[in-house]
Design a protein around this motif. Structure first.
Motif, short mmCIF file in Angstrom:
data_model
loop_
_atom_site.label_atom_id
_atom_site.label_comp_id
_atom_site.label_asym_id
_atom_site.label_seq_id
_atom_site.Cartn_x
_atom_site.Cartn_y
_atom_site.Cartn_z
N MET A 102 61.64 59.61 -45.02
CA MET A 102 60.34 60.13 -44.62
C MET A 102 59.27 59.09 -44.98
O MET A 102 59.35 58.45 -46.02
N ARG A 103 58.28 58.96 -44.13
CA ARG A 103 57.17 58.04 -44.39
C ARG A 103 56.34 58.50 -45.58
O ARG A 103 56.25 59.69 -45.86
N ILE A 104 55.72 57.54 -46.29
CA ILE A 104 54.95 57.88 -47.49
C ILE A 104 53.74 58.74 -47.14
O ILE A 104 53.42 59.68 -47.87
N ASP A 105 53.06 58.46 -46.02
CA ASP A 105 51.90 59.28 -45.68
C ASP A 105 52.29 60.72 -45.37
O ASP A 105 51.63 61.67 -45.77
N LYS A 106 53.41 60.88 -44.72
CA LYS A 106 53.89 62.22 -44.40
C LYS A 106 54.36 62.93 -45.68
O LYS A 106 54.14 64.13 -45.84
N TYR A 107 54.99 62.20 -46.59
CA TYR A 107 55.44 62.79 -47.86
C TYR A 107 54.24 63.27 -48.69
O TYR A 107 54.26 64.38 -49.22
N LEU A 108 53.21 62.46 -48.79
CA LEU A 108 52.03 62.85 -49.56
C LEU A 108 51.32 64.04 -48.94
O LEU A 108 50.79 64.90 -49.65
N ARG A 118 51.30 68.08 -50.55
CA ARG A 118 49.94 68.56 -50.79
C ARG A 118 49.09 67.69 -51.70
O ARG A 118 48.23 68.17 -52.41
N TYR A 119 49.31 66.37 -51.67
CA TYR A 119 48.40 65.47 -52.38
C TYR A 119 47.18 65.21 -51.52
O TYR A 119 46.11 64.92 -52.04
N TYR A 120 47.34 65.27 -50.20
CA TYR A 120 46.23 65.08 -49.28
C TYR A 120 46.20 66.21 -48.28
O TYR A 120 47.25 66.74 -47.89
N LYS A 121 45.00 66.56 -47.83
CA LYS A 121 44.81 67.69 -46.94
C LYS A 121 45.32 67.40 -45.53
O LYS A 121 45.86 68.28 -44.86
N THR A 122 45.16 66.16 -45.07
CA THR A 122 45.65 65.80 -43.74
C THR A 122 46.46 64.50 -43.84
O THR A 122 46.33 63.74 -44.79
N ARG A 123 47.25 64.28 -42.83
CA ARG A 123 48.04 63.06 -42.79
C ARG A 123 47.17 61.84 -42.57
O ARG A 123 47.46 60.75 -43.06
N ASN A 124 46.11 62.02 -41.84
CA ASN A 124 45.18 60.92 -41.58
C ASN A 124 44.54 60.44 -42.88
O ASN A 124 44.40 59.24 -43.09
N ILE A 125 44.16 61.35 -43.76
CA ILE A 125 43.58 60.96 -45.05
C ILE A 125 44.61 60.22 -45.90
O ILE A 125 44.30 59.23 -46.56
#
Length: 136
Positions: A1-7, A11-18
């Motif tokens: 899984m990609r790191i942005d999708k994992y975060l 729930r470390y970030y509200k959206t994948r874009n952030i």
């Protein structure tokens, strides 16, 4: 899984874009290396996330199939963030709120006088005495 999708899914970030933007800015590290948003995450990876002046540290235990509920996040990661990081953030909050609350506006006349008195103090002789002709 990609790191942005994992975060995002843990729930470390509200959206994948952030989460993607945080990776691009260098706020995310995996095993002490700054990573791109497309970097794959594997179990036993050590991740450091810098968010709100706190460095969250955690170890990946498993990969979630999709975004999980807040109560289930601990199944997929082990939090190893030291308590000193949170204590440092609390001290910053106290220092910000100590003198003036947010939104209080410009300094009052009394505040300005206090500031000028502080700035006019002579470190050797103490405060400067004021007379009618000026300062002595």
């Amino acid at each position: 899984m990609r790191i942005d999708k994992y975060l995002w899914s843990t729930r470390y970030y509200k959206t994948r874009n952030i989460a993607t933007e945080a990776c691009k800015k260098g706020h995310i590290r995996i095993n002490e290396q700054v990573v791109k948003p497309s970097r794959e995450v594997y179990p036993t990876d050590k991740i450091v996330v810098r968010k709100n002046q706190i460095k969250y540290q955690f170890t990946v235990l498993d990969i979630p199939p999709s975004r999980v509920g807040a109560k289930l996040v601990d199944i997929y990661r082990k939090d190893t963030t030291p308590k000193e990081a949170f204590e440092h953030n609390e001290l910053l909050q106290y220092s910000k709120d100590y003198y003036r609350k947010k939104g209080m506006g410009r300094p009052t006349k009394k505040d300005r006088r206090d500031i000028t008195d502080y700035l006019e103090e002579d470190p050797v002789d103490g405060p400067v005495k004021k007379t009618d002709e000026g300062t002595e």
